[in-house]
Design an enzyme around this catalytic site. Structure first.
Site, PDB file in Angstrom:
ATOM      1  CG  HIS A  18      -1.943  -0.997   1.349  1.00  0.00           C
ATOM      2  ND1 HIS A  18      -2.061  -1.854   2.428  1.00  0.00           N
ATOM      3  CD2 HIS A  18      -2.958  -1.323   0.512  1.00  0.00           C
ATOM      4  CE1 HIS A  18      -3.097  -2.654   2.251  1.00  0.00           C
ATOM      5  NE2 HIS A  18      -3.662  -2.355   1.095  1.00  0.00           N
ATOM      6  CE  LYS A  42     -12.401  -7.161   1.963  1.00  0.00           C
ATOM      7  NZ  LYS A  42     -11.236  -6.536   1.330  1.00  0.00           N
ATOM      8  NE  ARG A  91      -2.418  -7.663  -4.243  1.00  0.00           N
ATOM      9  CZ  ARG A  91      -3.169  -8.020  -3.227  1.00  0.00           C
ATOM     10  NH1 ARG A  91      -2.663  -8.071  -2.019  1.00  0.00           N
ATOM     11  NH2 ARG A  91      -4.435  -8.342  -3.393  1.00  0.00           N
ATOM     12  CB  SER A 129      -4.285  -6.654   4.598  1.00  0.00           C
ATOM     13  OG  SER A 129      -3.913  -5.392   4.110  1.00  0.00           O
TER      14      SER A 129
HETATM   15  O1  PNS Z   1      -8.912  -2.806   0.623  1.00  0.00           O
HETATM   16  P1  PNS Z   1     -10.173  -3.352   0.052  1.00  0.00           P
HETATM   17  O2  PNS Z   1     -10.904  -4.116   1.117  1.00  0.00           O
HETATM   18  O3  PNS Z   1      -9.952  -4.169  -1.198  1.00  0.00           O
HETATM   19  O4  PNS Z   1     -11.079  -2.091  -0.371  1.00  0.00           O
HETATM   20  C1  PNS Z   1     -12.372  -2.286  -0.889  1.00  0.00           C
HETATM   21  C2  PNS Z   1     -13.114  -0.947  -1.035  1.00  0.00           C
HETATM   22  C3  PNS Z   1     -13.129  -0.184   0.279  1.00  0.00           C
HETATM   23  C4  PNS Z   1     -12.415  -0.101  -2.084  1.00  0.00           C
HETATM   24  C5  PNS Z   1     -14.550  -1.271  -1.509  1.00  0.00           C
HETATM   25  O5  PNS Z   1     -15.100  -2.247  -0.657  1.00  0.00           O
HETATM   26  C6  PNS Z   1     -15.477  -0.059  -1.521  1.00  0.00           C
HETATM   27  O6  PNS Z   1     -15.312   0.817  -2.320  1.00  0.00           O
HETATM   28  N1  PNS Z   1     -16.468  -0.033  -0.593  1.00  0.00           N
HETATM   29  C7  PNS Z   1     -17.391   1.063  -0.477  1.00  0.00           C
HETATM   30  C8  PNS Z   1     -18.806   0.671  -0.922  1.00  0.00           C
HETATM   31  C9  PNS Z   1     -18.961   0.847  -2.415  1.00  0.00           C
HETATM   32  O7  PNS Z   1     -18.783   1.913  -2.969  1.00  0.00           O
HETATM   33  N2  PNS Z   1     -19.323  -0.253  -3.075  1.00  0.00           N
HETATM   34  C10 PNS Z   1     -19.468  -0.296  -4.521  1.00  0.00           C
HETATM   35  C11 PNS Z   1     -18.111  -0.430  -5.164  1.00  0.00           C
HETATM   36  S1  PNS Z   1     -18.249  -0.798  -6.827  1.00  0.00           S
END
Ligand code: PNS
Length: 165
Positions: A18, A42, A91, A129
């Site tokens: 990150h 999660k 990645r 993570s």
């Molecule tokens: O680090 P992560 O867990 O891969 O991040 C995921 C994240 C936070 C980017 C994604 O879950 C998110 O954007 N959540 C917010 C809800 C949302 O907008 N959902 C629709 C996305 S298409």
């Protein structure tokens, strides 16, 4: 024109992968907002306050990085922050399908915000993570994969809770 990018994620915990992406983003954008999702499905290991404190401390060296949290739709948050871009790290091919779906959904919801994919150094191409937590939980050495502060906190947390979690 000042260009702001949002770099969203759970950051549970933040890894050197990150940080590598943030380090690249600061050269491309005027401002990078690292945005931690508040109510992650999660069930994060670390509470939001702790994740925020860690991220703030490890990005303090970047003058154009801000750390914040958000809830609800990412696209709404990005727009509220005046962001033109959403940054995501890619990645390996295995990341692609999920990221592709999210990027296209976000484009549908907010065509004015572009998702920009960035590759971390190959040294971090296998670092996640999830794996870092698993290794730390089982007593393995995660130094070099996460900032020292994160390694210390993981060690302390798993020493306190044992290896059950
Ligand atoms: O680090 P992560 O867990 O891969 O991040 C995921 C994240 C936070 C980017 C994604 O879950 C998110 O954007 N959540 C917010 C809800 C949302 O907008 N959902 C629709 C996305 S298409």
């Amino acid at each position: 024109m000042q260009v702001t990018a949002v770099y969203p994620g759970t950051f549970d915990p933040i890894t050197n992968g990150h940080l590598d992406i943030i380090g690249r983003g600061v050269h491309l954008f005027d401002r990078v907002v690292v945005a931690l999702l508040e109510n992650a499905d999660k069930e994060p290991l670390m509470p939001l306050d702790e994740r925020l404190a860690i991220v703030r401390s490890v990005v303090a060296r970047f003058p154009n990085v801000e750390v914040d949290s958000f809830d609800g739709l990412l696209i709404d948050y990005a727009r509220a922050r005046g962001a033109r871009a959403i940054v995501r790290g890619l990645r390996a091919l295995s990341d692609f399908e999920y990221e592709f779906q999210m990027a296209l959904m976000n484009r549908r919801l907010g065509p004015d915000v572009e998702t920009v994919f960035m590759m971390p150094s190959e040294a971090y191409s296998y670092v996640s993570s999830r794996l870092v937590k698993e290794v730390a939980r089982l007593g393995g050495d995660v130094s070099g994969l996460v900032p020292p502060e994160v390694a210390d906190r993981l060690r302390a947390r798993y020493a306190a809770t044992g290896r059950a979690r």
